[in-house]
Design an enzyme around this catalytic site. Structure first.
Site, mmCIF file in Angstrom:
data_model
loop_
_atom_site.group_PDB
_atom_site.id
_atom_site.type_symbol
_atom_site.label_atom_id
_atom_site.label_comp_id
_atom_site.label_asym_id
_atom_site.label_seq_id
_atom_site.Cartn_x
_atom_site.Cartn_y
_atom_site.Cartn_z
ATOM 1 N N TRP A 106 81.160 68.045 122.442
ATOM 2 C CA TRP A 106 79.858 67.362 122.533
ATOM 3 C C TRP A 106 80.012 65.877 122.762
ATOM 4 O O TRP A 106 79.283 65.285 123.576
ATOM 5 C CB TRP A 106 79.003 67.663 121.302
ATOM 6 C CG TRP A 106 78.611 69.114 121.269
ATOM 7 C CD1 TRP A 106 79.014 70.051 120.366
ATOM 8 C CD2 TRP A 106 77.783 69.816 122.219
ATOM 9 N NE1 TRP A 106 78.482 71.283 120.688
ATOM 10 C CE2 TRP A 106 77.721 71.164 121.815
ATOM 11 C CE3 TRP A 106 77.096 69.431 123.366
ATOM 12 C CZ2 TRP A 106 77.001 72.128 122.516
ATOM 13 C CZ3 TRP A 106 76.372 70.390 124.067
ATOM 14 C CH2 TRP A 106 76.332 71.718 123.648
ATOM 15 N N ASP A 175 75.746 61.240 116.782
ATOM 16 C CA ASP A 175 75.112 62.530 117.036
ATOM 17 C C ASP A 175 75.304 63.357 115.769
ATOM 18 O O ASP A 175 76.419 63.765 115.446
ATOM 19 C CB ASP A 175 75.806 63.188 118.246
ATOM 20 C CG ASP A 175 75.301 64.612 118.500
ATOM 21 O OD1 ASP A 175 74.429 65.098 117.747
ATOM 22 O OD2 ASP A 175 75.799 65.237 119.469
ATOM 23 N N LYS A 199 69.504 73.381 113.987
ATOM 24 C CA LYS A 199 70.609 73.880 113.157
ATOM 25 C C LYS A 199 70.281 73.717 111.665
ATOM 26 O O LYS A 199 70.291 74.689 110.928
ATOM 27 C CB LYS A 199 71.901 73.164 113.518
ATOM 28 C CG LYS A 199 72.289 73.445 114.975
ATOM 29 C CD LYS A 199 73.312 72.481 115.500
ATOM 30 C CE LYS A 199 73.372 72.400 117.005
ATOM 31 N NZ LYS A 199 73.650 73.657 117.687
#
Ligand code: PLP
Length: 368
Positions: A106, A175, A199
């Site tokens: 990511w 992030d 999530k």
């Protein structure tokens, strides 16, 4: 199958708390006795204002967000922020340079996206595998960078920072898509934090952005208006129609988290949950293998292999089939890395993890 016959270890969208789903079900057709669903409500109505403001107040309380930070509810997911961050922040300094700490898929994607808009400095040579966080003493940080970027938890590779990087005054961007509100965090150390909701804090569709006020208002002229934090702050996240239902669900999750004792309580629960899985892996060292260095192991996503460090495909397939029979779903590793992965987000209970660990031990017994 009924909900109580399934344990969902999905990496995201992921399991939601039972209480949240039950409340959403009650409100589904008629929210607050209004005769309409939140999905059917104007985002400009006073009822929706209460929903969005309530979510913000709860979040501010849960994370103790200082007053000089704004909270935004945006669309476009974490991927949208891969672009929004450089478009909004690269202009903060003349060199248009940003430092990226790349520890997995990511942050690598985010760095690649940022390269479209400015100069990206990866703070250490590219890693040949994402199983560790290089020692900060080996990083080369640029004091003139507009910001330093990292991914606090790499969802695919299971690499999580157990510390906040030191940047000597350069704004730090994180992030936190897969670990926000799973542990306390000192917001004042960050310039910007963002997290997709799907999530730990809700359903897909909304991305939370927490940004320090002085970093807002320097967007590049090419920045699409909808991604410009200044526009969104000025309109209370309603520069365009916001993801109303996702914001409502997020508010319910925040309420649930508050009732459980907030981020500190979650940290304790999450540590115990992940330790249960890692200790099972480590106690059967010739059978289960976790590729990640102990110091960088994620409490949220536990990747593992069976049979050998690179995985025995027959055994792993059998593991997934047997798991499915017991109602354990989404234990397959990400397609880019293979193997297995158990995602242990906030809504996954200690009992869920106990059941998984029991199964892992039994599977070892039957297949060693
Ligand atoms: N960042 C992290 C850590 C992720 O885990 C993900 C997706 O799983 C993303 C970013 C991308 O999020 P989205 O799919 O919402 O764009």
């Amino acid at each position: 199958m009924n909900r109580d016959q399934v344990i969902n270890f999905a990496p995201g969208p992921a399991k939601l708390p039972q209480e949240v789903l039950e409340q959403a079900q009650k409100d589904m057709l008629s929210y607050n006795n209004l005769g309409i669903s939140v999905m059917e409500m104007s985002h400009r109505s006073s009822d929706f204002s209460k929903i969005i403001n309530n979510a913000e107040n709860l979040l501010r309380e849960l994370l103790q967000i200082p007053d000089n930070y704004k909270v935004l509810y945006l669309q476009g997911g974490g991927t949208g922020q891969f672009s929004a961050v450089p478009l909004n922040l690269l202009n903060l300094k003349e060199g248009h340079t940003a430092d990226y700490i790349v520890t997995g898929a990511w942050s690598a994607k985010a760095a690649k996206e940022a390269e479209k808009y400015g100069k990206v400095n990866v703070v250490y040579p590219k890693l040949d595998k994402y199983t560790t966080i290089p020692d900060p003493s080996t990083w080369t940080l640029n004091p003139d960078a507009s910001y330093v970027y990292y991914c606090a938890n790499e969802t695919i590779h299971g690499v999580e920072f157990q510390f906040v990087p030191e940047t000597n005054g350069v704004p730090l961007v994180a992030d936190m898509s897969s670990n926000i509100l799973t542990r306390p965090v000192d917001i004042s150390k960050f310039g910007l934090i963002y997290a997709g909701a799907q999530k730990n804090i809700g359903c897909a569709g909304v991305t939370l952005v927490i940004v320090r006020e002085d970093l807002i208002g320097s967007a590049m002229k090419e920045c699409p208006s909808v991604l410009d934090y200044k526009n969104q702050v000025g309109m209370n996240s309603m520069f365009n129609t916001p993801p109303t239902w996702s914001i409502y669900i997020m508010g319910l999750v925040f309420q649930w988290l508050k009732t459980l004792g907030g981020a500190a309580a979650m940290e304790d629960i999450n540590r115990k949950k992940s330790e249960a899985v890692y200790s099972t892996i480590d106690s059967l060292p010739d059978f289960y293998f976790c590729p990640v260095d102990k110091a960088a192991r994620s409490r949220m996503n536990v990747p593992f292999r069976i049979g050998s460090p690179s995985g025995d495909e027959t055994l792993e397939k059998r593991f997934l089939e047997e798991a499915q029979k017991r109602g354990f779903v989404s234990l397959k590793g990400h397609r880019s890395v293979g193997g297995l992965r158990a995602s242990l987000y906030n809504a996954v209970t200690a009992q869920d993890v106990d059941a998984l660990v029991t199964f892992m031990k039994e599977f070892h017994q039957a297949n060693q």
